[in-house]
Design an enzyme around this catalytic site. Sequence first.
Site, mmCIF file in Angstrom:
data_model
loop_
_atom_site.group_PDB
_atom_site.id
_atom_site.type_symbol
_atom_site.label_atom_id
_atom_site.label_comp_id
_atom_site.label_asym_id
_atom_site.label_seq_id
_atom_site.Cartn_x
_atom_site.Cartn_y
_atom_site.Cartn_z
ATOM 1 N N GLU A 186 0.843 -1.217 0.000
ATOM 2 C CA GLU A 186 0.000 0.000 0.000
ATOM 3 C C GLU A 186 0.871 1.258 0.000
ATOM 4 O OE1 GLU A 186 -2.381 -1.479 3.372
ATOM 5 O OE2 GLU A 186 -4.111 -1.108 2.101
ATOM 6 N N GLU A 203 -3.237 -9.858 3.894
ATOM 7 C CA GLU A 203 -4.135 -9.508 5.009
ATOM 8 C C GLU A 203 -5.208 -10.556 5.271
ATOM 9 O OE1 GLU A 203 -2.931 -7.327 2.893
ATOM 10 O OE2 GLU A 203 -2.708 -5.353 3.809
#
Length: 260
Positions: free
Chosen positions: A114, A134
Amino acid sequence: MEFNNLLIEKEGSVARLTINRPQALNALNSEVLGELACAFAGLEKDAEVKAVVLTGAGEKAFVAGADIKEMVEMNSFEGHAFGLNGQKTMLGIEKMKTPVIAAVNGFALGGGLELALACDFIYASEKAKLGFPEVTLGIMPGFGGTQNLARLIGPGRAKELIFSGKMIRAEKACQWGIVNEVFPGEELLPKAMETAAAIAATGQLGVGYAKDALVNGLNMTKEDGFRYEASLFGVLFATEDQKEGMRAFAEKRKAEFKGR
Ligand code: DAK
Protein backbone atom coordinates in the site's frame (compact mmCIF):
# COMPACT_ATOMS: atom_id res chain seq x y z
CA MET A 1 15.29 16.17 12.13
CA GLU A 2 16.45 12.88 13.65
CA PHE A 3 14.51 9.67 13.04
CA ASN A 4 14.87 6.29 14.76
CA ASN A 5 13.76 4.26 11.74
CA LEU A 6 14.48 6.36 8.66
CA LEU A 7 17.57 7.48 6.79
CA ILE A 8 17.46 10.52 4.53
CA GLU A 9 20.30 11.15 2.12
CA LYS A 10 20.40 13.84 -0.54
CA GLU A 11 22.09 13.62 -3.95
CA GLY A 12 21.66 16.95 -5.69
CA SER A 13 17.94 17.68 -5.86
CA VAL A 14 16.94 14.08 -5.10
CA ALA A 15 16.32 12.73 -1.60
CA ARG A 16 16.61 9.01 -0.88
CA LEU A 17 14.44 7.96 2.04
CA THR A 18 15.22 4.50 3.44
CA ILE A 19 13.01 2.73 5.95
CA ASN A 20 15.65 1.32 8.27
CA ARG A 21 14.20 -1.46 10.38
CA PRO A 22 15.68 -4.51 8.63
CA GLN A 23 15.47 -6.75 11.73
CA ALA A 24 11.66 -6.68 11.26
CA LEU A 25 11.82 -6.56 7.44
CA ASN A 26 11.01 -2.83 7.72
CA ALA A 27 7.51 -3.54 9.04
CA LEU A 28 5.44 -0.44 9.70
CA ASN A 29 4.77 0.11 13.39
CA SER A 30 3.19 3.28 14.81
CA GLU A 31 6.57 4.91 15.23
CA VAL A 32 7.63 4.25 11.62
CA LEU A 33 4.29 5.51 10.28
CA GLY A 34 4.57 8.71 12.35
CA GLU A 35 8.15 9.26 11.22
CA LEU A 36 7.22 8.71 7.57
CA ALA A 37 4.41 11.30 7.74
CA CYS A 38 6.79 13.76 9.36
CA ALA A 39 9.65 13.05 6.92
CA PHE A 40 7.47 13.48 3.82
CA ALA A 41 6.00 16.73 5.18
CA GLY A 42 9.56 17.99 5.74
CA LEU A 43 10.74 16.90 2.29
CA GLU A 44 7.83 18.66 0.61
CA LYS A 45 8.79 21.91 2.36
CA ASP A 46 12.48 21.52 1.48
CA ALA A 47 13.06 23.75 -1.56
CA GLU A 48 16.23 21.81 -2.48
CA VAL A 49 14.33 18.53 -2.91
CA LYS A 50 12.58 18.04 -6.25
CA ALA A 51 12.08 14.27 -6.25
CA VAL A 52 12.19 11.46 -3.69
CA VAL A 53 13.14 7.77 -3.93
CA LEU A 54 11.64 5.58 -1.18
CA THR A 55 13.22 2.20 -0.43
CA GLY A 56 13.82 -0.33 2.35
CA ALA A 57 17.04 -1.21 4.20
CA GLY A 58 18.63 -4.64 3.93
CA GLU A 59 18.66 -7.38 1.33
CA LYS A 60 15.22 -8.87 1.87
CA ALA A 61 12.45 -6.34 2.08
CA PHE A 62 11.02 -3.05 0.96
CA VAL A 63 8.37 -3.32 3.70
CA ALA A 64 6.86 -6.67 4.82
CA GLY A 65 3.62 -5.01 5.93
CA ALA A 66 2.19 -3.32 8.96
CA ASP A 67 3.73 -4.61 12.20
CA ILE A 68 1.73 -7.75 13.04
CA LYS A 69 3.32 -8.04 16.50
CA GLU A 70 2.18 -4.53 17.39
CA MET A 71 -1.31 -5.04 15.92
CA VAL A 72 -2.06 -8.44 17.43
CA GLU A 73 -3.41 -7.20 20.77
CA MET A 74 -4.89 -3.89 19.58
CA ASN A 75 -8.45 -3.10 20.58
CA SER A 76 -10.78 -1.48 18.10
CA PHE A 77 -9.92 2.09 19.21
CA GLU A 78 -6.21 1.42 18.88
CA GLY A 79 -6.79 -0.28 15.52
CA HIS A 80 -8.73 2.78 14.37
CA ALA A 81 -5.94 5.15 15.49
CA PHE A 82 -3.35 2.93 13.78
CA GLY A 83 -5.39 2.97 10.56
CA LEU A 84 -5.75 6.76 10.62
CA ASN A 85 -2.02 7.13 11.23
CA GLY A 86 -1.29 4.93 8.19
CA GLN A 87 -3.80 6.66 5.96
CA LYS A 88 -2.31 10.05 6.90
CA THR A 89 1.07 8.80 5.66
CA MET A 90 -0.31 7.35 2.41
CA LEU A 91 -2.47 10.38 1.60
CA GLY A 92 0.44 12.69 2.47
CA ILE A 93 2.55 11.03 -0.24
CA GLU A 94 -0.27 11.12 -2.78
CA LYS A 95 -1.06 14.78 -2.12
CA MET A 96 2.48 16.15 -1.94
CA LYS A 97 3.58 17.96 -5.08
CA THR A 98 7.05 16.41 -5.02
CA PRO A 99 7.10 13.13 -7.00
CA VAL A 100 7.99 9.95 -5.10
CA ILE A 101 9.34 6.77 -6.74
CA ALA A 102 9.10 3.51 -4.78
CA ALA A 103 12.21 1.35 -5.30
CA VAL A 104 10.91 -2.04 -4.18
CA ASN A 105 14.01 -4.05 -3.29
CA GLY A 106 12.35 -7.18 -1.82
CA PHE A 107 9.07 -8.10 -0.12
CA ALA A 108 6.33 -5.46 -0.49
CA LEU A 109 3.43 -6.98 1.40
CA GLY A 110 0.18 -5.65 2.83
CA GLY A 111 0.77 -2.16 4.20
CA GLY A 112 4.16 -2.24 2.47
CA LEU A 113 2.55 -2.67 -0.94
CA GLU A 114 0.00 0.00 0.00
CA LEU A 115 2.89 2.33 0.78
CA ALA A 116 4.47 1.59 -2.62
CA LEU A 117 1.10 2.15 -4.33
CA ALA A 118 0.78 5.55 -2.63
CA CYS A 119 4.00 6.57 -4.41
CA ASP A 120 3.78 7.92 -7.96
CA PHE A 121 5.20 4.78 -9.56
CA ILE A 122 7.12 1.66 -8.67
CA TYR A 123 10.43 0.23 -9.86
CA ALA A 124 11.26 -3.24 -8.52
CA SER A 125 14.21 -5.59 -8.29
CA GLU A 126 14.00 -9.02 -9.94
CA LYS A 127 13.74 -10.72 -6.55
CA ALA A 128 10.89 -8.55 -5.24
CA LYS A 129 7.64 -10.25 -4.23
CA LEU A 130 4.41 -8.32 -3.90
CA GLY A 131 1.09 -9.21 -2.35
CA PHE A 132 -1.72 -8.56 0.09
CA PRO A 133 -1.60 -11.31 2.76
CA GLU A 134 -4.13 -9.51 5.01
CA VAL A 135 -6.93 -12.05 4.41
CA THR A 136 -4.61 -14.78 5.74
CA LEU A 137 -4.49 -12.78 9.01
CA GLY A 138 -8.26 -12.34 9.23
CA ILE A 139 -8.24 -8.72 8.09
CA MET A 140 -8.28 -6.81 4.79
CA PRO A 141 -6.10 -4.04 3.30
CA GLY A 142 -6.75 -0.80 5.20
CA PHE A 143 -4.23 1.77 4.01
CA GLY A 144 -6.00 2.43 0.69
CA GLY A 145 -4.92 -0.81 -1.03
CA THR A 146 -8.36 -1.88 -2.27
CA GLN A 147 -8.90 1.56 -3.82
CA ASN A 148 -5.47 2.22 -5.25
CA LEU A 149 -4.86 -1.26 -6.68
CA ALA A 150 -8.26 -1.49 -8.40
CA ARG A 151 -7.79 1.98 -9.91
CA LEU A 152 -4.30 1.05 -11.12
CA ILE A 153 -4.86 -2.42 -12.62
CA GLY A 154 -8.64 -2.85 -12.71
CA PRO A 155 -10.94 -4.77 -10.37
CA GLY A 156 -10.39 -8.30 -11.76
CA ARG A 157 -6.69 -8.64 -11.04
CA ALA A 158 -6.99 -6.55 -7.86
CA LYS A 159 -9.63 -8.97 -6.54
CA GLU A 160 -7.47 -12.00 -7.44
CA LEU A 161 -4.51 -10.60 -5.52
CA ILE A 162 -6.45 -9.31 -2.50
CA PHE A 163 -8.86 -12.27 -2.10
CA SER A 164 -6.19 -14.97 -2.47
CA GLY A 165 -3.47 -13.38 -0.33
CA LYS A 166 -0.90 -14.84 -2.74
CA MET A 167 2.40 -13.18 -3.58
CA ILE A 168 3.44 -12.44 -7.14
CA ARG A 169 6.94 -11.89 -8.49
CA ALA A 170 8.13 -8.54 -9.80
CA GLU A 171 7.97 -9.69 -13.42
CA LYS A 172 4.27 -10.57 -13.16
CA ALA A 173 3.58 -7.35 -11.22
CA CYS A 174 5.15 -5.54 -14.15
CA GLN A 175 2.97 -7.40 -16.67
CA TRP A 176 -0.06 -6.49 -14.58
CA GLY A 177 0.89 -2.81 -14.49
CA ILE A 178 1.65 -2.55 -10.76
CA VAL A 179 5.38 -2.06 -11.40
CA ASN A 180 6.71 0.16 -14.19
CA GLU A 181 10.06 -1.58 -14.66
CA VAL A 182 12.08 -4.46 -13.19
CA PHE A 183 15.87 -4.35 -12.73
CA PRO A 184 18.60 -6.67 -11.45
CA GLY A 185 19.00 -5.97 -7.71
CA GLU A 186 22.17 -3.91 -7.94
CA GLU A 187 20.70 -1.69 -10.66
CA LEU A 188 17.45 -0.85 -8.91
CA LEU A 189 18.54 2.11 -6.80
CA PRO A 190 20.83 3.68 -9.43
CA LYS A 191 17.99 3.47 -12.00
CA ALA A 192 15.45 4.93 -9.56
CA MET A 193 17.87 7.74 -8.66
CA GLU A 194 18.56 8.36 -12.37
CA THR A 195 14.86 8.73 -13.16
CA ALA A 196 14.35 10.91 -10.08
CA ALA A 197 17.24 13.15 -11.19
CA ALA A 198 15.71 13.45 -14.68
CA ILE A 199 12.41 14.52 -13.10
CA ALA A 200 14.22 16.94 -10.77
CA ALA A 201 15.90 18.60 -13.76
CA THR A 202 12.56 19.60 -15.30
CA GLY A 203 10.20 22.40 -14.29
CA GLN A 204 9.20 21.59 -10.73
CA LEU A 205 5.96 23.56 -10.92
CA GLY A 206 4.84 21.78 -14.08
CA VAL A 207 5.58 18.38 -12.50
CA GLY A 208 3.78 19.28 -9.27
CA TYR A 209 0.71 20.55 -11.07
CA ALA A 210 0.68 17.53 -13.40
CA LYS A 211 0.76 15.26 -10.32
CA ASP A 212 -2.08 17.29 -8.78
CA ALA A 213 -4.16 16.96 -11.98
CA LEU A 214 -3.49 13.22 -12.28
CA VAL A 215 -4.12 12.31 -8.64
CA ASN A 216 -7.17 14.50 -8.10
CA GLY A 217 -8.54 14.01 -11.62
CA LEU A 218 -8.90 10.27 -10.98
CA ASN A 219 -11.65 11.08 -8.48
CA MET A 220 -13.54 13.37 -10.86
CA THR A 221 -15.75 12.92 -13.88
CA LYS A 222 -13.77 13.28 -17.12
CA GLU A 223 -15.30 16.70 -17.79
CA ASP A 224 -14.44 17.98 -14.31
CA GLY A 225 -10.94 16.54 -14.72
CA PHE A 226 -10.49 18.39 -18.00
CA ARG A 227 -11.70 21.63 -16.36
CA TYR A 228 -9.33 21.10 -13.41
CA GLU A 229 -6.43 20.40 -15.78
CA ALA A 230 -7.19 23.59 -17.74
CA SER A 231 -7.22 25.74 -14.60
CA LEU A 232 -3.87 24.38 -13.40
CA PHE A 233 -2.46 24.77 -16.93
CA GLY A 234 -3.55 28.42 -16.88
CA VAL A 235 -1.90 29.08 -13.52
CA LEU A 236 1.46 27.96 -14.93
CA PHE A 237 1.33 30.87 -17.38
CA ALA A 238 1.66 33.21 -14.39
CA THR A 239 5.05 31.69 -13.50
CA GLU A 240 8.63 32.63 -14.34
CA ASP A 241 9.34 28.97 -15.11
CA GLN A 242 6.89 28.96 -18.02
CA LYS A 243 8.51 32.06 -19.53
CA GLU A 244 12.01 30.65 -18.90
CA GLY A 245 11.18 27.20 -20.35
CA MET A 246 9.71 28.57 -23.56
CA ARG A 247 12.30 31.32 -24.02
CA ALA A 248 15.10 28.80 -23.50
CA PHE A 249 13.59 26.63 -26.25
CA ALA A 250 13.42 29.59 -28.66
CA GLU A 251 16.98 30.64 -27.75
CA LYS A 252 18.29 27.05 -28.11
CA ARG A 253 19.67 26.87 -24.57
CA LYS A 254 18.97 24.78 -21.46
CA ALA A 255 16.23 26.21 -19.25
CA GLU A 256 17.12 27.26 -15.73
CA PHE A 257 13.99 26.67 -13.68
CA LYS A 258 13.55 28.42 -10.36
CA GLY A 259 10.30 26.88 -9.11
CA ARG A 260 8.38 30.14 -9.22
N1 DAK B 1 5.30 -7.48 11.24
C1 DAK B 1 6.17 -7.71 12.26
N2 DAK B 1 7.31 -8.42 12.11
C2 DAK B 1 7.57 -8.92 10.90
C3 DAK B 1 6.72 -8.74 9.79
C4 DAK B 1 5.53 -7.97 10.00
N3 DAK B 1 4.67 -7.70 9.00
N4 DAK B 1 7.25 -9.38 8.73
C5 DAK B 1 8.39 -9.94 9.16
N5 DAK B 1 8.60 -9.67 10.46
C6 DAK B 1 9.72 -10.09 11.31
C7 DAK B 1 9.62 -11.58 11.64
O1 DAK B 1 8.75 -11.78 12.73
C8 DAK B 1 11.06 -11.88 11.99
O2 DAK B 1 11.34 -11.40 13.29
P1 DAK B 1 12.08 -12.33 14.40
O3 DAK B 1 11.25 -13.54 14.53
O4 DAK B 1 13.42 -12.61 13.78
O5 DAK B 1 12.13 -11.47 15.62
C9 DAK B 1 11.83 -11.03 11.01
O6 DAK B 1 10.93 -10.00 10.58
C10 DAK B 1 12.29 -11.78 9.77
O7 DAK B 1 11.14 -12.41 9.20
P2 DAK B 1 11.06 -13.97 8.87
O8 DAK B 1 11.98 -14.75 9.77
O9 DAK B 1 9.64 -14.34 8.86
O10 DAK B 1 11.66 -13.99 7.39
P3 DAK B 1 11.36 -15.04 6.25
O11 DAK B 1 12.34 -14.74 5.17
O12 DAK B 1 11.29 -16.43 6.79
O13 DAK B 1 9.90 -14.69 5.72
C11 DAK B 1 8.14 -13.19 5.00
C12 DAK B 1 9.67 -13.46 5.09
C13 DAK B 1 7.95 -11.76 4.46
C14 DAK B 1 7.49 -14.18 4.01
C15 DAK B 1 7.51 -13.36 6.40
O14 DAK B 1 8.29 -12.58 7.33
C16 DAK B 1 6.10 -12.91 6.46
O15 DAK B 1 5.19 -13.62 6.03
N6 DAK B 1 5.87 -11.73 7.07
C17 DAK B 1 4.53 -11.20 7.27
C18 DAK B 1 3.97 -10.66 5.97
C19 DAK B 1 2.57 -10.13 6.14
O16 DAK B 1 1.63 -10.87 6.47
N7 DAK B 1 2.40 -8.84 5.88
C20 DAK B 1 1.10 -8.19 5.98
C21 DAK B 1 0.93 -7.63 7.36
S1 DAK B 1 -0.73 -7.08 7.62
C22 DAK B 1 -4.96 -1.09 9.14
C23 DAK B 1 -4.57 -0.79 7.88
C24 DAK B 1 -3.60 -1.55 7.25
C25 DAK B 1 -3.03 -2.64 7.90
C26 DAK B 1 -3.40 -2.88 9.18
C27 DAK B 1 -4.37 -2.12 9.83
N8 DAK B 1 -6.01 -0.32 9.77
C28 DAK B 1 -6.83 0.56 8.93
C29 DAK B 1 -6.26 -0.44 11.15
C30 DAK B 1 -2.05 -3.43 7.22
C31 DAK B 1 -1.89 -4.74 7.53
C32 DAK B 1 -0.74 -5.50 7.07
O17 DAK B 1 0.16 -5.05 6.39
